[in-house]
Design an enzyme around this catalytic site. Structure first.
Site, PDB file in Angstrom:
ATOM      1  N   GLU A 100     -36.938  13.732  51.387  1.00  0.00           N
ATOM      2  CA  GLU A 100     -38.378  13.495  51.477  1.00  0.00           C
ATOM      3  C   GLU A 100     -39.150  14.806  51.295  1.00  0.00           C
ATOM      4  O   GLU A 100     -38.807  15.830  51.899  1.00  0.00           O
ATOM      5  CB  GLU A 100     -38.679  12.881  52.849  1.00  0.00           C
ATOM      6  CG  GLU A 100     -40.121  12.531  53.112  1.00  0.00           C
ATOM      7  CD  GLU A 100     -40.304  11.874  54.478  1.00  0.00           C
ATOM      8  OE1 GLU A 100     -41.416  11.394  54.749  1.00  0.00           O
ATOM      9  OE2 GLU A 100     -39.329  11.854  55.275  1.00  0.00           O
TER      10      GLU A 100
ATOM     11  N   LYS B 189     -44.852   6.084  50.261  1.00  0.00           N
ATOM     12  CA  LYS B 189     -44.298   5.678  51.557  1.00  0.00           C
ATOM     13  C   LYS B 189     -45.214   4.649  52.207  1.00  0.00           C
ATOM     14  O   LYS B 189     -46.432   4.797  52.211  1.00  0.00           O
ATOM     15  CB  LYS B 189     -44.156   6.907  52.456  1.00  0.00           C
ATOM     16  CG  LYS B 189     -43.424   6.679  53.769  1.00  0.00           C
ATOM     17  CD  LYS B 189     -43.206   8.011  54.483  1.00  0.00           C
ATOM     18  CE  LYS B 189     -42.398   7.859  55.757  1.00  0.00           C
ATOM     19  NZ  LYS B 189     -42.130   9.164  56.406  1.00  0.00           N
TER      20      LYS B 189
ATOM     21  N   CYS C   6     -37.812   7.447  54.505  1.00  0.00           N
ATOM     22  CA  CYS C   6     -37.604   7.752  55.918  1.00  0.00           C
ATOM     23  C   CYS C   6     -38.024   6.635  56.866  1.00  0.00           C
ATOM     24  O   CYS C   6     -37.299   5.670  57.076  1.00  0.00           O
ATOM     25  CB  CYS C   6     -38.312   9.057  56.268  1.00  0.00           C
ATOM     26  SG  CYS C   6     -37.660   9.797  57.812  1.00  0.00           S
TER      27      CYS C   6
END
Length: 672
Positions: free
Chosen positions: A45, A114, A173
């Site tokens: 990330e 994200k 994540c």
């Protein structure tokens, strides 16, 4: 992908310099050069800038530098049939997104933002980033001339010449930590490879929890799941990042590594995931697609190309004993659970019998009958029934050796069951006369049992083939057992697969607790019961039985009085047959793929290529030829993921042809 459907994935955690995109891009290019044979390379990330830039993410200098280095990475991949996935911050309009960019052959295929931001505990992502919800623009402009697809509806795919499709979904994540990760929807939409770019910091106990998430999500999605975590190069002002990298496949962890525990600055794992197997597993789990009707959006599929790879050495472990774990603790747990299932199954069936009904078992002193006897004895113990309810019957014949006969008698005595012995040779001799059969060409009209036994033992070793001679013994044993009442069967799954049983002989019973247990596991189950349930003479006898040569003992003993009819000499090693059984039935693999995997498998004993090929031909031929026996087997409990029950897991026409399988085997043998 290679010709057998394996896709190579590398998850890499490089050294990063905080807020230095140029240095980070150079590091990634250096690591990319180390993984030129990987089909997909995944980085963590925000790896272009580093994750721990804090409020520097709001500086235009950093954001502009990240875009420039993304373009640099794309240019560097020109001419390479490989998917590269990297993390970066990307400003669009009034929002800043935490993104993953997919790159292939010099082009940026698309950018995925994200969806779920970590904004609790030590995390404060919502201070800087905007969570993607699906209302974002469908494209972003990286330069005045270049716009690329953007959004949470992007998936990526490649298709090989055999029609195998690699569908790639990307999440970042925290997306994995929420109740319904985006990868769940991506899998339902068709993605079978899921990638996670992460910056999960290290805390006590977090590492195994993270591993559990990756494994469980790969299992729930029936997918490969690769995870690349940020490493020690991140700022340690308040947190430490360990560079945890993992690759899992349908619930099984293939590889993992981390810089924190190894003391390295970087970490990387590489593994071959089996796309063909994943497609098979999704097809067989017909409920998998049921939730697809709930998909929250339509996905845009973006195509990339993969290079064809030769079937070089696999980057994954291939178990040569898929039914028998190598880990001692795992094997112990498996034996305990299987034995409990066997006992529970027999208890339910026996519980429907009158209280004085006996459980009759033919006890030969071999592995299978010993396991069935142990199941019956422990079933009685656990339900308060006297062990005398179990009636063991030893029926020595022309091939019975002193060792197995002594072990059978000793075992029944040590276990405290009711027992007796019937010598079946006089009955067999009478049957030969009534049938007009001359066993091995011998005229038996004027012989008694002793003279026939002596004549049989004097036969040359290469002249011991007489199917009627064997069948008469097997069927007489079943006749004697069934005449007494309820019979507990003894045959195992490997014998059922190969048809290594006499139809309506040892093939039949009223209930068979062993039917779903493969031969390679029977020995370990007997040893486990010996070591955990018994001691003294009973344990010693059981351990000796576990080392006995596998044999039906239907042909005369050797001149030395030992077992002359070695099943594995006739059929090939059971280790190989169980390997083929698992991979053909559980995984749906072709003969060519099974041969390929056998070359990489960690068998307990060495096998030559000729032995492997011969055993596979035997397995295929006998498996197809003997379905008629499996179509009418007794009830039996399923104990593992592979079962041949005609009422449950395996329904096959008895007259199916093996021609296509054998033809492919012949073709595979001709290939270099």
């Amino acid at each position: 992908m290679n010709p057998h459907g394996f896709l190579r994935i590398a998850a890499v955690s490089p050294v990063v310099r905080v807020a230095d995109p140029a240095a980070n891009a150079d590091q990634m290019l250096a690591r990319l050069a180390e993984h030129q044979d990987a089909d997909i390379v995944l980085f963590p990330e925000l790896c272009i800038t580093a994750y721990t830039c804090e409020d520097l993410f709001q500086q235009d200098t950093l954001l502009r530098g990240a875009r420039e280095q993304l373009l640099k990475l794309a240019d560097a991949t020109a001419g390479r049939k490989q998917l590269l996935v990297v993390g970066l911050p990307l400003a669009e309009g009034n929002s800043l997104y935490n993104c993953a960019a997919a790159i292939a052959d010099g082009s940026i295929l698309g950018i995925v933002p994200k969806q779920y931001l970590a904004a609790y505990g030590e995390f404060y992502e919502s201070r800087r980033f905007t969570a993607a919800t699906g209302i974002e623009p469908a494209y972003v402009h990286l330069t005045a001339e270049l716009s690329v697809p953007f959004g949470i509806d992007l998936l990526f795919f490649a298709t090989d010449s055999a029609g195998r499709r690699v569908g790639v979904g990307i999440e970042i994540c925290e997306d994995l930590w929420v109740p319904v990760p985006p990868s769940s929807w991506q899998a339902l939409a068709g993605a079978n490879v899921l990638l996670n770019l992460s910056a999960s910091n290290e805390l006590v106990g977090k590492r195994p929890y993270r591993q559990g998430l990756v494994e469980s999500q790969s299992a729930r999605c029936i997918a490969a799941y690769a995870y690349a975590g940020a490493g020690p190069g991140e700022s340690t002002t308040d947190l430490v990042f360990g560079g945890h990298c993992l690759i899992a496949e349908n619930g099984q962890l293939l590889e993992q590594a981390d810089a924190l525990m190894s003391g390295d600055k970087t970490a990387a794992v590489i593994a071959d995931v089996d796309i063909e197997k994943l497609q098979h597993d999704r097809r067989t789990m017909v409920s998998f697609d049921d939730a697809a009707r709930l998909l929250p959006r339509k996905y845009r599929w973006l195509e990339f190309e993969l290079a064809s790879r030769e079937p070089a050495k696999l980057r994954r472990a291939v178990s040569g004993t898929p039914f028998v774990p190598r880990d001692t603790a795992q094997l112990d747990d498996r034996c305990r659970e299987i034995f409990a299932i066997q006992c529970a199954g027999l208890a339910r069936r026996a519980g429907r019998l009158p209280g004085d009904a006996t459980l009759n078992i033919g006890v030969s002193g071999g592995l299978d009958s010993t396991l069935a006897l142990l199941v019956a004895v422990k079933t009685c113990d656990r339900h308060g029934w006297a062990r005398s309810r179990v009636h063991g019957l030893t029926m020595p014949g022309f091939g019975t050796t002193k060792r197995t006969l002594a072990n059978a008698a000793a075992l029944m005595q040590h276990l405290g069951v009711t027992s007796d012995t019937i010598d079946i040779r006089p009955l067999c001799l009478e049957a030969f006369r009534e049938l007009g059969h001359k066993p091995f060409g011998l005229e038996v009209a004027g012989m008694d049992v002793a003279s026939l036994q002596a004549a049989l033992e004097a036969l040359p070793d290469d002249d011991r083939h007489d199917l009627v001679f064997e069948n008469v013994q097997a069927r007489l044993r079943t006749f004697l057992l069934m005449s007494r009442g309820f019979v507990v069967g003894t045959g195992d799954m490997s014998e059922a697969a190969l048809g290594w049983s006499t139809y309506n002989g040892d093939h039949m019973s009223m209930y068979n607790p062993n039917f779903s247990v493969p031969k390679t596991l029977v020995k370990f189950l007997v040893r486990w019961v010996a070591e955990h349930e018994f001691d003294g003479e009973a344990r010693r006898t059981l351990l000796d039985i576990s080392e006995t040569t596998i044999s039906p003992e239907l042909l005369p003993p050797s001149a030395e009085g030992g077992i002359a009819q070695d099943t594995e000499e006739a059929l090939g090693r059971y280790e190989l047959h169980d390997f083929f059984l698992f991979n053909m039935i559980r995984n749906g693999f072709s003969p060519a793929k099974m041969l390929y995997l056998a070359q990489h498998a960690d068998f307990r004993e060495p096998h030559t290529p000729a032995d492997i090929t011969k055993a596979l031909r035997t397995f295929i031929t006998r498996f197809f030829a003997n379905q008629f026996k499996r179509s009418c087997v007794p009830d039996a409990p399923k104990v593992g993921t592979v079962s041949l029950s005609p009422r449950g897991d395996w329904r096959m026409p008895s007259d199916a042809e093996a021609t296509a399988w054998l033809a492919q085997l012949d073709t595979a043998m001709e290939e270099p």
